[in-house]
Design a protein around this motif. Structure first.
Motif, PDB file in Angstrom:
ATOM      1  N   THR A 150       0.827  -1.214   0.000  1.00 17.46           N
ATOM      2  CA  THR A 150       0.000   0.000   0.000  1.00 17.46           C
ATOM      3  C   THR A 150       0.856   1.257   0.000  1.00 17.46           C
ATOM      4  O   THR A 150       0.547   2.250  -0.659  1.00 17.46           O
ATOM      5  CB  THR A 150      -0.923   0.006   1.225  1.00 17.46           C
ATOM      6  OG1 THR A 150      -1.745  -1.157   1.194  1.00 17.46           O
ATOM      7  CG2 THR A 150      -1.798   1.246   1.232  1.00 17.46           C
ATOM      8  N   MET A 151       1.977   1.198   0.736  1.00 14.19           N
ATOM      9  CA  MET A 151       2.859   2.364   0.811  1.00 14.19           C
ATOM     10  C   MET A 151       3.700   2.518  -0.451  1.00 14.19           C
ATOM     11  O   MET A 151       4.300   3.559  -0.683  1.00 14.19           O
ATOM     12  CB  MET A 151       3.786   2.238   2.024  1.00 14.19           C
ATOM     13  CG  MET A 151       3.085   2.390   3.353  1.00 14.19           C
ATOM     14  SD  MET A 151       4.235   2.429   4.742  1.00 14.19           S
ATOM     15  CE  MET A 151       4.749   0.720   4.817  1.00 14.19           C
ATOM     16  N   GLY A 152       3.797   1.452  -1.268  1.00 16.28           N
ATOM     17  CA  GLY A 152       4.666   1.522  -2.440  1.00 16.28           C
ATOM     18  C   GLY A 152       6.116   1.502  -2.062  1.00 16.28           C
ATOM     19  O   GLY A 152       6.972   2.034  -2.766  1.00 16.28           O
ATOM     20  N   LEU A 153       6.438   0.879  -0.917  1.00 15.27           N
ATOM     21  CA  LEU A 153       7.813   0.851  -0.441  1.00 15.27           C
ATOM     22  C   LEU A 153       8.489  -0.457  -0.805  1.00 15.27           C
ATOM     23  O   LEU A 153       7.852  -1.466  -1.075  1.00 15.27           O
ATOM     24  CB  LEU A 153       7.854   1.021   1.085  1.00 15.27           C
ATOM     25  CG  LEU A 153       7.278   2.339   1.613  1.00 15.27           C
ATOM     26  CD1 LEU A 153       7.271   2.338   3.130  1.00 15.27           C
ATOM     27  CD2 LEU A 153       8.086   3.507   1.116  1.00 15.27           C
ATOM     28  N   GLY A 154       9.813  -0.393  -0.775  1.00 15.43           N
ATOM     29  CA  GLY A 154      10.590  -1.591  -0.976  1.00 15.43           C
ATOM     30  C   GLY A 154      10.941  -1.875  -2.406  1.00 15.43           C
ATOM     31  O   GLY A 154      11.672  -2.803  -2.715  1.00 15.43           O
TER      32      GLY A 154
END
Length: 635
Positions: free
Chosen positions: A628-632
């Motif tokens: 959801t955060m668009g992280l990684g």
């Protein structure tokens, strides 16, 4: 539905004010007021319809048009506030603009009929397409076109247009300080005439001069960061000693005296090895020119070093209300005190500065950065003010590095949007590549953004520019910790403790975590004993007491967990999740991490790389949060 204006006018007069659409300006008693085209367009739109309700939707369509992806809701709120500031109006007792709750606004002042009306504007709903074909006589359309252009420039700078796809800026990679760069430090200027009253001005001039030197010759000057030079305030060290500790060839030293109408600065450039003065000059200016003085001093210093002046310098380079600048200087001074009370007073000073000088972008940028920093450990309501202030700073000055810095931190920590954060960090780095504080924050961002090797380089550059700041060492240590460079992280955390950090327990706790992440419980237990010492406790005072290394590490984490929960601040949910994970309480850790995610905890973006949370990454709930955060994924 919005109502059309009675007629299109090149001028609208009300009270002491006149809106001139031909010149795109607002005048009061014949003098031009400082107001941006966007608020001016909204004011004109309302003044064309005196006594009539104009809905918020109608204003958004008229100024922003259809299909422009901006946050018009916040933009409209800020514009109305700006208009009221310029007009001296009040929402509670309106003389010009009345708020109609949940609907819109009404212009309540009488508008004087124009002397030479022009042809009516065909429609008030300006879009990019129809704004591009403005005829020479359409004064109001010119006003709207100017507003649209300003909005587009500001929103591109702020990342309110979809930057992920529509903007492709060249990558900026922090470069190591060249060996040929001249290392220079600006020591804190000494307040002379009235030390108590002048110290905020002296502190702000020192900080601003550092910023101006960083921008003027980044490829030839290595300017020491503000955090490292504070220990030299008060003149307790010799120039030679300061030069040795900071590893610089040149020192800029000076003094400040301010009276009711004049500000006097004595500045000198000194060879740190010989303590010989190579240049000295006295600057005596009217207090209204205070904001531009640092640019003049920076130019003189660079000239003394036989360097060429660079391009236009963004920042405090234009005249500004002297009282507003003094409030800004007071805020800078208070902010450096690093206490909640001082930060609250600094926020008041920055707000008052913007009220006196609504177009003073640096004060908005300073308020934005202060409030986002305070939001890490305080009320999340500060974020709305931080966001509005950052947007206004960049609307006023799209080349203000401090504005992009604040917007980057907001985009990363509050919005969890790596793409927009990256754009702002990159723009700030282009404008001030030698800003040590900016580099420190960027190093941590790079790890989450998928560039741990770049983070190592950036952190090293930051430390070269800020070698005596405990916070700089802790920032670098935390970037190392997130990147898995645990031995280096410990060394840097330890250096931060030695230099006297204001957060010793937080730093000591991170040292415990590095040892535990490596599986070395004996070393973790020894570090935990030192960390407990910062809380005034020992293992012998704990129930049991714990004796084995494993028991001591567990007992320490239980103590820290209880302390965080006792504080009861929702912003600590992420730190609580880390402690629970360290204790092996996996399910509780995931629940705490979910709470941190849901409540907007600003530490959450670090979850994807935090070594202490690595054991949670295989859980579907954690994977969903990360997705959801668009992280990684590096953006």
């Amino acid at each position: 539905m919005d109502v059309p204006p009675a007629a299109g006018h090149d001028e609208l007069a009300f009270g002491p004010f006149v809106i001139d659409a031909e010149r795109v300006e607002l005048r009061k008693n014949g003098r031009v007021c400082r107001i941006q085209p966007q608020p001016l367009s909204i004011l004109a739109h309302l003044a064309e319809r005196p006594g009539r309700l104009v809905t918020r939707d109608a204003l958004r369509h008229a100024v922003w048009g259809e299909g422009v992806a901006v946050d018009a809701e916040r933009g409209l709120n800020f514009a109305i506030n700006q208009i009221r500031t310029v007009l001296g109006d009040s929402a509670r007792q309106p003389r010009f603009i009345e708020t109609v709750p949940r609907r819109g606004y009404r212009f309540v002042a009488s508008v004087v009929p124009p002397t030479q009306p022009t042809e009516p504007v065909a429609t008030s709903r300006t879009t990019l397409d129809n704004a591009a074909v403005v005829e020479p006589g359409q004064g109001r359309s010119r006003l709207l076109l100017a507003a649209v252009v300003v909005v587009l420039l500001a929103t591109v700078a702020l990342g309110l247009v979809s930057l992920r796809r529509s903007v492709d800026l060249p990558e900026v990679t922090p470069e190591p300080v060249p060996r040929t760069a001249i290392r220079i430090a600006v020591l804190p200027f000494e307040p002379l005439a009235n030390p108590q009253a002048d110290r905020s001005v002296a502190g702000s001039l020192t900080a601003d001069l550092i910023g101006h030197l960083v921008r003027r010759a980044p490829e030839r000057l290595a300017v020491i960061g503000r955090r490292s030079i504070q220990q030299f305030a008060g003149g307790g060290s010799s120039i030679a000693e300061a030069g040795r500790l900071l590893d610089v060839a040149w020192i800029v030293d000076g003094s400040v005296a301010v009276d009711d109408r004049r500000v006097r600065v004595q500045a000198s450039l000194i060879d740190s090895a010989t303590e010989s003065v190579r240049w000295s000059e006295r600057f005596d200016r009217d207090v209204d020119d205070l904001a531009s003085m640092t640019d003049q001093i920076a130019h003189a210093v660079v000239t003394a070093l036989e360097m060429q002046n660079g391009n236009h310098q963004p920042g405090i380079s234009l005249p500004v209300n002297a009282a507003a600048y003094r409030l800004y200087a007071e805020g800078r001074f208070l902010e450096h005190a690093q206490t909640p009370d001082a930060w609250s007073r600094a926020a008041v000073a920055y707000r008052n500065s913007t009220e006196l000088a609504p177009n003073f972008a640096p004060a908005y940028a300073a308020l934005a950065m202060l409030q986002v920093k305070a939001s890490f450990l305080d009320d999340r309501d500060r974020l709305s003010e931080a966001r509005a202030a950052a947007e206004q700073a960049l609307a006023l000055d799209p080349l203000l590095a401090e504005g992009h810095f604040a917007a980057a931190v907001l985009s990363f920590h509050a919005d969890r949007d790596l793409g927009v954060a990256r754009q702002h960090f990159q723009q700030a780095l282009k404008l001030t590549p030698g800003d040590a504080l900016l580099l420190s924050w960027y190093a941590g961002f790079q790890v989450v953004d998928g560039d741990p090797d770049g983070s190592a380089t950036t952190a090293e550059i930051a430390l070269k520019l800020d070698p005596l700041s405990p916070e700089a060492w802790i920032d670098a240590g935390y970037a190392d910790y997130l990147a898995g460079r645990l031995a280096s992280a410990r060394e840097r955390f330890q250096r931060g403790l030695e230099l006297g950090t204001i957060v010793p327990h937080f730093t000591a706790a991170n040292i415990v975590n590095t040892w535990q992440a490596e599986g070395n419980l004996e070393a973790a237990a020894a570090a935990a004993e030192r960390a407990l010492g910062f809380l005034g406790r020992t293992f012998d005072q704990l129930p049991g007491p714990p004796t084995t290394a494993a028991e001591r590490v567990t007992a320490y984490h239980e103590q820290r967990l209880a302390g965080l929960r006792a504080i009861g601040h929702p912003g600590f949910d992420y730190l609580i999740a880390v402690q629970l994970a360290a204790l092996g309480r996996r399910e509780e850790a995931i629940v705490a991490l979910q709470a941190a995610f849901d409540q907007g905890d600003l530490f959450v973006p670090y979850a994807v790389v935090d070594p202490m949370l690595a054991t949670l990454h295989d859980d579907r709930r954690v994977r969903a949060m990360v997705a959801t955060m668009g992280l990684g994924s590096g953006g």
